[in-house]
Design a protein around this motif. Structure first.
Motif, PDB file in Angstrom:
ATOM      1  N   ASN A 204       4.770  24.793  43.075  1.00  0.00           N
ATOM      2  CA  ASN A 204       5.014  23.391  43.583  1.00  0.00           C
ATOM      3  C   ASN A 204       4.717  22.551  42.185  1.00  0.00           C
ATOM      4  OD1 ASN A 204       5.122  21.131  45.428  1.00  0.00           O
ATOM      5  ND2 ASN A 204       2.874  21.205  45.788  1.00  0.00           N
ATOM      6  N   MET A 205       4.070  23.117  41.156  1.00  0.00           N
ATOM      7  CA  MET A 205       3.590  22.444  39.843  1.00  0.00           C
ATOM      8  C   MET A 205       4.780  21.628  39.238  1.00  0.00           C
ATOM      9  SD  MET A 205       0.459  23.035  40.062  1.00  0.00           S
ATOM     10  CE  MET A 205       0.746  23.099  41.890  1.00  0.00           C
ATOM     11  N   ILE A 206       5.867  22.084  39.414  1.00  0.00           N
ATOM     12  CA  ILE A 206       7.043  21.376  38.689  1.00  0.00           C
ATOM     13  C   ILE A 206       7.099  19.877  39.179  1.00  0.00           C
ATOM     14  CG2 ILE A 206       8.941  22.107  40.189  1.00  0.00           C
ATOM     15  CD1 ILE A 206      10.619  22.505  37.779  1.00  0.00           C
ATOM     16  N   ASN A 207       6.871  19.733  40.434  1.00  0.00           N
ATOM     17  CA  ASN A 207       6.694  18.347  40.848  1.00  0.00           C
ATOM     18  C   ASN A 207       6.239  17.181  40.094  1.00  0.00           C
ATOM     19  OD1 ASN A 207       8.860  18.889  43.084  1.00  0.00           O
ATOM     20  ND2 ASN A 207       7.177  20.028  43.870  1.00  0.00           N
ATOM     21  N   ILE A 208       5.490  17.592  39.153  1.00  0.00           N
ATOM     22  CA  ILE A 208       4.556  16.739  38.248  1.00  0.00           C
ATOM     23  C   ILE A 208       5.545  15.823  37.553  1.00  0.00           C
ATOM     24  CG2 ILE A 208       4.189  18.024  36.280  1.00  0.00           C
ATOM     25  CD1 ILE A 208       1.373  16.813  36.449  1.00  0.00           C
ATOM     26  N   ILE A 209       6.741  16.388  37.208  1.00  0.00           N
ATOM     27  CA  ILE A 209       7.714  15.544  36.243  1.00  0.00           C
ATOM     28  C   ILE A 209       8.271  14.103  37.071  1.00  0.00           C
ATOM     29  CG2 ILE A 209       8.035  17.919  35.169  1.00  0.00           C
ATOM     30  CD1 ILE A 209      10.921  17.723  36.423  1.00  0.00           C
ATOM     31  N   THR A 210       7.873  14.362  38.286  1.00  0.00           N
ATOM     32  CA  THR A 210       8.473  13.186  38.864  1.00  0.00           C
ATOM     33  C   THR A 210       7.311  12.275  39.992  1.00  0.00           C
ATOM     34  OG1 THR A 210       9.099  14.430  40.910  1.00  0.00           O
ATOM     35  CG2 THR A 210      10.794  14.041  39.141  1.00  0.00           C
ATOM     36  N   GLN A 211       6.239  13.011  40.260  1.00  0.00           N
ATOM     37  CA  GLN A 211       5.498  12.271  41.071  1.00  0.00           C
ATOM     38  C   GLN A 211       4.567  11.442  40.704  1.00  0.00           C
ATOM     39  OE1 GLN A 211       3.361  14.881  44.059  1.00  0.00           O
ATOM     40  NE2 GLN A 211       1.355  13.666  43.630  1.00  0.00           N
ATOM     41  N   LEU A 212       4.223  11.124  39.330  1.00  0.00           N
ATOM     42  CA  LEU A 212       3.469  10.349  38.708  1.00  0.00           C
ATOM     43  C   LEU A 212       3.971   8.857  38.650  1.00  0.00           C
ATOM     44  CD1 LEU A 212       2.077  12.297  35.468  1.00  0.00           C
ATOM     45  CD2 LEU A 212       1.000  12.018  37.803  1.00  0.00           C
ATOM     46  N   SER A 213       5.451   8.740  38.720  1.00  0.00           N
ATOM     47  CA  SER A 213       6.154   7.524  38.809  1.00  0.00           C
ATOM     48  C   SER A 213       6.461   7.170  40.322  1.00  0.00           C
ATOM     49  CB  SER A 213       7.310   7.395  37.743  1.00  0.00           C
ATOM     50  OG  SER A 213       8.328   8.237  38.448  1.00  0.00           O
ATOM     51  N   ASN A 214       6.189   8.228  41.111  1.00  0.00           N
ATOM     52  CA  ASN A 214       6.864   8.119  42.532  1.00  0.00           C
ATOM     53  C   ASN A 214       5.696   8.454  43.551  1.00  0.00           C
ATOM     54  OD1 ASN A 214       8.258   7.809  44.873  1.00  0.00           O
ATOM     55  ND2 ASN A 214       9.964   9.023  44.313  1.00  0.00           N
ATOM     56  N   ASN A 215       4.905   7.713  43.966  1.00  0.00           N
ATOM     57  CA  ASN A 215       3.878   8.036  44.847  1.00  0.00           C
ATOM     58  C   ASN A 215       4.539   8.568  46.351  1.00  0.00           C
ATOM     59  OD1 ASN A 215       1.552   7.360  43.198  1.00  0.00           O
ATOM     60  ND2 ASN A 215       1.648   5.350  43.959  1.00  0.00           N
ATOM     61  N   GLU A 216       5.665   8.612  46.573  1.00  0.00           N
ATOM     62  CA  GLU A 216       6.435   9.130  47.721  1.00  0.00           C
ATOM     63  C   GLU A 216       6.390  10.600  47.589  1.00  0.00           C
ATOM     64  OE1 GLU A 216       9.878   7.055  48.593  1.00  0.00           O
ATOM     65  OE2 GLU A 216       9.099   5.041  48.605  1.00  0.00           O
ATOM     66  N   MET A 217       6.071  11.336  46.567  1.00  0.00           N
ATOM     67  CA  MET A 217       6.357  12.551  46.169  1.00  0.00           C
ATOM     68  C   MET A 217       5.177  13.236  46.719  1.00  0.00           C
ATOM     69  SD  MET A 217       9.234  13.647  44.836  1.00  0.00           S
ATOM     70  CE  MET A 217       8.576  15.447  44.329  1.00  0.00           C
ATOM     71  N   VAL A 218       4.125  12.550  47.141  1.00  0.00           N
ATOM     72  CA  VAL A 218       2.857  12.963  47.675  1.00  0.00           C
ATOM     73  C   VAL A 218       3.290  13.873  49.110  1.00  0.00           C
ATOM     74  CG1 VAL A 218       0.555  12.732  48.815  1.00  0.00           C
ATOM     75  CG2 VAL A 218       1.253  11.659  46.832  1.00  0.00           C
ATOM     76  N   THR A 219       4.307  13.182  49.699  1.00  0.00           N
ATOM     77  CA  THR A 219       4.474  13.912  51.127  1.00  0.00           C
ATOM     78  C   THR A 219       5.265  14.963  51.043  1.00  0.00           C
ATOM     79  OG1 THR A 219       6.432  12.483  51.255  1.00  0.00           O
ATOM     80  CG2 THR A 219       4.769  11.578  52.126  1.00  0.00           C
ATOM     81  N   VAL A 220       5.789  15.288  49.773  1.00  0.00           N
ATOM     82  CA  VAL A 220       6.514  16.581  49.224  1.00  0.00           C
ATOM     83  C   VAL A 220       5.442  17.484  48.744  1.00  0.00           C
ATOM     84  CG1 VAL A 220       8.343  17.557  48.138  1.00  0.00           C
ATOM     85  CG2 VAL A 220       8.643  15.481  49.083  1.00  0.00           C
ATOM     86  N   THR A 221       4.586  17.208  47.901  1.00  0.00           N
ATOM     87  CA  THR A 221       3.745  18.203  47.173  1.00  0.00           C
ATOM     88  C   THR A 221       2.567  18.307  47.818  1.00  0.00           C
ATOM     89  OG1 THR A 221       2.690  16.450  45.908  1.00  0.00           O
ATOM     90  CG2 THR A 221       4.657  17.450  44.979  1.00  0.00           C
ATOM     91  N   HIS A 222       2.139  17.433  48.792  1.00  0.00           N
ATOM     92  CA  HIS A 222       1.035  17.559  49.608  1.00  0.00           C
ATOM     93  C   HIS A 222      -0.393  17.740  48.538  1.00  0.00           C
ATOM     94  CE1 HIS A 222       3.074  17.706  53.298  1.00  0.00           C
ATOM     95  NE2 HIS A 222       4.035  18.463  52.711  1.00  0.00           N
ATOM     96  N   LEU A 223      -0.447  17.084  47.261  1.00  0.00           N
ATOM     97  CA  LEU A 223      -1.316  16.991  46.340  1.00  0.00           C
ATOM     98  C   LEU A 223      -1.274  15.695  45.747  1.00  0.00           C
ATOM     99  CD1 LEU A 223      -0.820  20.410  44.410  1.00  0.00           C
ATOM    100  CD2 LEU A 223      -2.650  19.911  46.199  1.00  0.00           C
ATOM    101  N   THR A 224      -2.448  15.143  45.582  1.00  0.00           N
ATOM    102  CA  THR A 224      -2.705  13.786  44.898  1.00  0.00           C
ATOM    103  C   THR A 224      -2.170  14.311  43.310  1.00  0.00           C
ATOM    104  OG1 THR A 224      -4.867  14.233  44.251  1.00  0.00           O
ATOM    105  CG2 THR A 224      -4.458  12.947  46.158  1.00  0.00           C
ATOM    106  N   ASN A 225      -1.971  13.023  42.456  1.00  0.00           N
ATOM    107  CA  ASN A 225      -1.562  12.957  41.413  1.00  0.00           C
ATOM    108  C   ASN A 225      -2.715  13.834  40.166  1.00  0.00           C
ATOM    109  OD1 ASN A 225       0.578  11.539  41.588  1.00  0.00           O
ATOM    110  ND2 ASN A 225      -0.088   9.613  40.661  1.00  0.00           N
ATOM    111  N   SER A 226      -3.979  13.511  40.553  1.00  0.00           N
ATOM    112  CA  SER A 226      -4.893  14.121  39.898  1.00  0.00           C
ATOM    113  C   SER A 226      -5.216  15.536  40.090  1.00  0.00           C
ATOM    114  CB  SER A 226      -6.291  13.506  40.282  1.00  0.00           C
ATOM    115  OG  SER A 226      -6.503  13.483  41.488  1.00  0.00           O
TER     116      SER A 226
END
Length: 252
Positions: A204-226
């Motif tokens: 799941n860690m690879i999703n950090i490359i898109t989540q920081l600019s797209n908060n909607e990714m939280v619904t995919v990763t189920h982790l906050t940016n921090s």
């Protein structure tokens, strides 16, 4: 440590691989442009795939960095000149992390050039992208990629010491890069009751490359940016520690 680090930087800088890595990055970014159906803000925010391609390049270079020393029978000399194996291992890790940063800097430069040549004024760097100016989204994504590259360098070094086969490590790295996110999502969908636990899996860690600019990714990763940032760095520390132990125990 300073001497080992200086030697590692010198050796790395005088190899052709760093230059090849940058050239390969440019070719792959051009490939992304050529095979894209159309130019989109998402494509620009990802630097024409610079982050994803940088990950693949770093996996290949990281796995070869230690394997090359054993293959060329130069590791014995290196270990003779240092008092601790862990210092040599740390120096190699630092060099690879620094090169990861350099690779992303070139990725950003190439992104600006390709945007000017291929897109022109169709999109402005000031256009809104998920609540961020497009240029900010690019830097956020590259920042997220840099954090993930620390994770992937530590993982690649650990794997090459475990498996001792470059091709296998690269294949595993490619599988993580191309399938990791999908496999992570599949696992969380299959076991919804364990989602809060499975969200911390390394795929799941690879999703950090898109989540920081797209908060909607939280619904995919189920982790906050921090949480995603901390998890990446914790995994990197764990992989680095295991790799250092394996390196210390490996016989010459």
């Amino acid at each position: 440590m300073k001497i080992n680090l200086s030697h590692e930087f010198y050796k790395f800088a005088h190899r052709k691989i760093p230059l090849y890595g940058i050239l390969v990055l440019l070719v792959l970014m051009l490939y992304t442009v050529g095979t894209s159906y159309k130019m989109t803000p998402s494509l620009l925010s990802q630097g024409f795939g610079a982050g994803q391609w940088a990950i693949i390049i770093i996996i290949a270079i990281s796995s070869d960095m230690i394997a090359m020393e054993w293959r060329n029978n130069t590791m014995a000399t290196l270990l003779y000149k240092t008092s601790h194996k862990s210092i040599l291992y740390t120096a190699k890790f630092i060099v690879l992390v620094f090169y990861s940063f350099i690779l992303l800097v070139f990725g950003i430069i190439f992104s600006f050039i390709l945007k000017t040549l291929m897109v022109g004024s169709k999109f402005s760097w000031h256009d809104d992208y998920h609540g961020h100016p497009l240029i900010n989204a690019l830097f956020l994504n590259m920042g997220g990629t840099m954090i993930y590259l620390i994770f992937i360098v530590a993982l690649s070094l650990m794997l090459i010491l475990l498996i001792r086969n470059n091709a296998t490590v690269i294949i595993i790295g490619l599988a993580i890069g191309f399938l990791g996110s999908d496999l992570s999502n599949l696992a969380m969908s299959a076991f919804p009751g364990l989602k809060s636990i499975l969200a911390w899996n390394p795929l799941n860690m690879i999703n950090i490359i898109t989540q920081l600019s797209n908060n909607e990714m939280v619904t995919v990763t189920h982790l906050t940016n921090s949480e995603l940032i901390i998890a990446n760095l914790v995994y990197a520390v764990v992989f680095f520690w295991i790799g250092a132990l394996l390196f210390k125990k490996r016989s010459i």
